[in-house]
Design an enzyme around this catalytic site. Structure first.
Site, PDB file in Angstrom:
ATOM      1  CG  ASP A  13     100.408  42.075   7.939  1.00 16.05           C
ATOM      2  OD1 ASP A  13      99.545  42.554   7.187  1.00 16.05           O
ATOM      3  OD2 ASP A  13     100.623  40.850   8.025  1.00 16.05           O
TER       4      ASP A  13
ATOM      5  CG  ASP B 159      92.390  49.721  -4.106  1.00 11.81           C
ATOM      6  OD1 ASP B 159      93.030  48.728  -3.673  1.00 11.81           O
ATOM      7  OD2 ASP B 159      92.001  49.819  -5.286  1.00 11.81           O
TER       8      ASP B 159
ATOM      9  CD  GLU C  60      97.834  42.133   3.881  1.00 17.57           C
ATOM     10  OE1 GLU C  60      97.862  41.095   4.548  1.00 17.57           O
ATOM     11  OE2 GLU C  60      97.747  42.130   2.644  1.00 17.57           O
TER      12      GLU C  60
END
Length: 169
Positions: free
Chosen positions: A71, A88, A114
């Site tokens: 993460d 992005d 993410e």
């Protein structure tokens, strides 16, 4: 007039070509449906079947296998501060660095916004820790450039689990 044998051979070639074109179209359709369009990694749609297959193989062969969840830390702040385009870019960069630092037979998936899920076949907890350290270092070694001239240092949190018969999918 064309001799019948030549005509039949021509038609056979056309049918062969059309068959190959259909198979190629299907292969591309399948590949596109299984990839995350932003990162190019496998997506969640294919993830469950791969994880189930690797879990069953680990149980059957008694070979170790670990699942790792990664993460990106403070990712919401990246989007809030620099915009979604920068977010992005960060996701693509992280995906590329992770992919470059995995073994050829490991699988990585874009799990969520993410989050990335990584399957490490033939990896016990020690090997999985070494792999996650390598992934962590791939982020720490070089900041990601956002807004053309702004270096952004990234970190990620990792959790891992050794696959057992009791491991749920």
């Amino acid at each position: 007039p064309i001799p019948l044998a030549e005509y039949d051979a021509f038609i056979e070639k056309i049918e062969g070509f059309n068959g190959q074109a259909r198979r190629l179209r299907e292969a591309f359709r399948k590949a596109v449906s299984e990839l995350d369009p932003l990162t190019g990694l496998n997506n969640r749609q294919i993830m469950m079947s791969v994880l189930a297959r690797e879990r069953e193989r680990a149980i059957r062969t008694k070979a170790p296998c670990c699942f790792v969840l990664a993460d990106i830390d403070h990712f919401k702040a990246v989007n809030d501060t620099y915009g979604h385009g920068a977010g992005d870019h960060v996701l693509r960069t992280v995906a590329g660095r992770f992919l470059a630092n995995l073994r050829p037979y490991d699988d990585i998936f874009r799990y969520g916004g993410e989050e990335f899920l990584i399957c490490l076949p033939n990896a016990n907890e020690g090997t999985a820790t070494e792999v996650t350290d390598r992934l962590r270092m791939s982020l720490a070694e070089k900041p990601v450039m956002v807004l053309e001239d702004t270096p952004l240092e990234l970190t990620a949190s990792f959790g891992l689990r050794l696959v057992t018969e009791d491991t749920p999918l």
